[in-house]
Design a protein around this motif. Structure first.
Motif: not given
Lengths: 400, 207
Positions: A306-307, A329, A333-334, B23, B26-27, B29-30, B32-34, B36-37, B40, B117, B119-121
Motif C-alpha cells: 500500500r505504500d 498507490s 488510496g484515493a 494522508i 490517499s491514506g 500508507a500511500s 508514507k510511500g510518497t 520515502i520515495r 530516495i 509497521k 514493510s519491504n521498503i
C-alpha cells in the motif's frame, strides 16, 4: 490463424459500397491471415452464411432490406456461436464499455479506425481458436436496440418457450411471455438462455406498461433468477461444488451474479474467500499472478504494497511496474478515501477505463493491492471473477 | 511600541500541512510511500563519495562536507560506530508551525504508526520498526540510509541502521528489530537519546 488447415472467413456486411471497397483494400494486406467476404445487407449476408463457413461477422446496423438487427436475430437462431462485431455511428464510449462489460459482442464506432478494426478482427478470431466463442446474448441485443433507439417487436424463443418484447424508440414499453405480462414477463424473458430472436420493425403495442429502464430490468431479472436457483438448490439439498470459472463459462448471467453477490453479501463473500484460501494456500504468489496474467488481453499484473513499493509482478515488456506501483498507490488510496468519505464500506475493486483499456485495482489483505492492466479487448467480467477468486489466496501466499 | 509579530517560513508550514492532505486524500500508507520515495529520489541526485578511512569519514562530519551531515547536521560518534544526532533536522519546521498553530496537524499519529509497521521498503533501509516518533522520521531516516548508499569507506560500502529516536515531547522510540540485528545494547541507545534526538549505527560492509 489457421484452423484445421483451413483459412478463416470474415464476412463484412455494409451497404456503403465505397466503405466496403476501402476496407477490402486495407484488408488485402492480411490476405495471408484470413479471407474477407462481403455482403451489402443482412439478406445477402444470410445467403452467404447459409452457403459458406463463416468464422466472424462484422456488420453495420443500419442497412436496407435486412438491417443489422435482422441479421443478429437470424444468427441467434441459425448461427448462435459465430462471433459478431457491430458497427454504428451512434455508439458512445459509455455504451461500448457497457456492452463490453456484459461480455457482449464488440461494437465499433463509425467512422472506423482501421487499425482498431483489424485488431478486433484478430482478437475475435483468436478467441474462436481458443474456444472463447461468445454468441449473441439477449441482454446484449436488447442494449443495442436501446442504444439505436429502435422501434420494433421482438419474438423470443427459448427451449420451447416464446414471448414478445415491445420497443418504442429504444424504450422497452411492454412484454408478454404467454404466462405473465408487462414487467414481470420482461424480468423473466431477459434471462432466457440460447434465445432465438425474430425482429419486426414495428411496435405492436402502443401503451407503455413497463416504467423501469432496461438496465434495471436486466439486473433485477438476473437477481430474481439467481434467487430462484438458490431456492431450488436448497429444496433438493444439492450441494453443488463450486465450479472453476473458465474463460468459456463466463456469460452475462455469471457476470451479473457476481455483481449482485458482491453488493448483497459482503460477509458471505468473505467467508467464501476464506474457504478458498484454506483449500488453495499451497499456491505461490507467482503462480497466482501467473493465473491472472493468463487472462486474455491482460498486459500486467502487479502486487503492490500500500505504500506503493512493488512486491511482485508479471508484465509484458515495456511496462515500468515499479512506477505503476508508485502511481497506483495514490489511486488506490484515493479510491478507499472516497469510499470512506461516502460511507460506502470496504473497497472491492476500483476500475479506471482508458481509451486503450482498463486498469483495475483490488485490495489484497490489509497491506497490499493488485493492479491489473489490460487492453481494450479485455473481458472485464472475467477479470472481476478472477480477482474475487484469487485476492484472498494471494494474501495468504504473499503473507500479507 | 507595536507588538512584534511572527514571520513564518511558508515552506515549513506548507510541508506539514501537505503531509496531512496526503494522508486525507490517499491514506497514510500511500503518503508514507510518497515521502520515502521522495527521500530516495533526493539521494539519487548526490554524487558518490569515498573516504579512505573511518577517521576521514568522521572528519567530514566535523567540517560538514559529509553528505549525511549536510542534510541533518553534525552527529556525534559515541564509539563502536554508534552515532547520536543532537538536533532533529525537522525541529525548525515543527517549531515554526507550532508557533502559530500550537499543535501539529491531526492524523500524524496514524502516519507514524504506519511508518513503524514492517514493510519491504523499511526493511531495505533498516528504518522504522518502532524508531519512528513522528511523520518526519519517514523522510529523515530513509533519506539518511539512502545517502549512505552513495558513500564508501576505503572502497567498501556502508549501511546505516536506525536504532532509536526521540520526539519533541521527550518520548523515545526504539527499533527492537534493528537493535537485535545490530547487537547494539538498548541501554546504550537509551542513554544516547537522553542527550540526542536520533540514534543510529554505521556498518562498513565486507567488500
Amino acid at each position: 490463424m489457421e484452423n484445421n488447415g483451413k483459412m478463416k472467413n470474415v464476412l463484412i456486411v455494409d451497404d456503403e459500397k465505397s466503405f466496403l471497397l476501402s476496407l477490402l483494400q486495407g484488408l488485402d494486406a492480411y490476405a495471408a491471415d484470413f479471407n474477407t467476404l462481403t455482403a451489402q445487407n443482412g439478406r445477402v449476408a444470410v445467403d452467404v452464411l447459409s452457403s459458406t463457413k463463416v468464422d466472424l461477422v462484422v456488420s453495420d446496423l443500419k442497412m436496407p432490406e435486412m438491417d443489422g438487427f435482422g441479421l443478429l436475430a437470424h444468427m441467434s437462431k441459425k448461427h448462435p456461436n459465430i462471433p459478431v462485431i457491430m458497427m454504428s455511428a451512434y455508439c458512445t464510449p459509455e455504451i461500448k464499455a457497457r456492452l463490453k462489460s456484459l461480455g457482449a459482442f464488440t461494437i465499433l464506432e463509425k467512422p472506423i479506425d482501421f487499425q482498431e478494426f483489424v485488431d478486433h478482427i484478430f482478437a475475435e478470431l483468436n478467441a474462436v481458436s481458443k474456444g472463447y466463442i461468445q454468441g449473441i446474448t439477449l441482454p446484449a441485443f436488447l442494449q443495442l436496440v436501446e442504444m439505436e433507439k429502435k422501434t420494433c417487436t421482438l419474438r423470443i424463443g427459448s427451449h420451447g418457450r416464446k414471448g414478445f418484447l415491445y420497443f418504442q424508440e429504444g424504450v422497452l414499453i411492454d412484454a408478454d411471455n404467454g404466462i405473465d405480462e408487462h414487467e414481470k414477463a420482461a424480468l423473466d424473458m431477459v434471462c432466457w438462455d440460447d434465445p432465438e430472436i425474430e425482429i419486426e420493425s414495428i411496435c405492436r403495442r402502443k401503451t407503455r406498461n413497463i416504467q423501469s429502464p432496461l438496465t434495471y430490468i436486466l439486473m433485477e431479472g438476473y437477481r430474481l433468477r439467481d434467487e430462484k436457483m438458490k431456492a431450488a438448490e436448497a429444496q433438493t439439498s444439492i450441494h453443488a461444488q463450486a465450479k472453476e470459472v473458465g474463460p468459456d463459462s463466463v456469460d452475462f448471467g455469471t457476470f451479473l451474479k457476481e455483481i449482485n453477490a458482491e453488493e448483497a453479501a459482503g460477509s458471505d463473500n468473505k467467508e467464501k474467500t476464506e474457504a478458498v484460501t484454506k483449500e488453495d494456500k499451497m499456491a505461490t504468489t507467482k503462480e497466482i499472478l501467473n493465473e491472472l496474467a493468463k487472462i486474455q488481453s491482460v498486459d500486467a499484473v502487479c502486487l503492490v504494497a500500500r505504500d506503493g513499493f512493488l512486491l511482485d509482478s508479471i508484465a509484458r515488456t515495456g511496462i515500468d511496474t515499479e512506477m505503476i506501483g508508485a502511481i497506483a498507490s495514490s489511486g488506490f488510496g484515493a479510491s478507499e478515501s472516497m469510499g470512506r468519505q461516502l460511507g460506502k464500506g470496504n473497497m472491492a475493486i476500483s476500475m479506471i477505463e482508458f481509451e486503450k483499456g482498463p486498469v483495475m485495482l483490488s485490495p489484497v489483505g490489509d497491506d497490499a493491492f493488485l493492479v491489473i492492466i489490460a487492453d481494450k479487448d479485455a473481458n472485464l467480467g472475467m477479470i472481476r471473477l478472477k480477482l474475487k477468486k484469487h485476492c484472498g489466496e494471494l494474501a495468504v501466499a504473499a503473507a500479507i | 511600541m507595536a507588538e512584534e509579530g511572527k514571520i513564518l517560513d511558508i515552506a515549513h508550514v506548507s510541508f506539514l500541512d501537505m503531509i496531512k492532505i496526503m494522508i486525507t486524500l490517499s491514506g497514510a500508507a500511500s503518503a508514507k510511500g510518497t515521502l520515502i520515495r521522495n527521500a530516495i529520489k533526493t539521494a539519487e541526485r548526490i554524487s558518490e563519495v569515498d573516504y579512505p578511512t573511518f577517521e576521514d569519514y568522521l572528519a567530514a562530519i566535523e567540517n560538514a562536507t559529509n553528505p549525511i551531515t549536510m542534510i541533518e547536521g553534525r552527529a556525534t560518534h559515541a564509539g563502536n560506530f554508534v552515532f547520536g544526532l543532537q538536533y532533529c533536522p525537522f525541529g525548525p519546521s515543527i517549531k515554526n508551525y507550532t508557533q502559530v498553530f500550537e499543535k501539529l496537524p491531526d492524523g500524524f499519529a496514524d502516519f507514524t504508526a504506519e511508518f513503524n509497521k514492517p514493510s519491504n521498503i523499511t526493511d531495505q533501509f533498516r528504518v522504522g520498526e518502532g524508531a519512528g516518533v513522528s511523520p518526519f522520521c519517514s523522510v529523515h531516516q530513509p533519506m539518511r540510509s539512502a545517502f549512505a548508499e552513495k558513500i564508501t569507506i576505503g572502497g567498501k560500502k556502508i549501511k546505516i541502521t536506525q536504532l532509536g529516536c526521540k520526539a519533541g515531547s521527550g518520548k523515545k522510540g526504539f527499533a527492537e528489530k534493528w537493535l537485535a540485528e545490530s547487537g547494539v545494547p538498548k541501554e546504550l541507545v537509551d542513554k544516547i537519546l537522553d542527550n540526542h534526538m536520533c540514534c543510529y549505527s554505521l556498518k562498513i560492509m565486507d567488500a
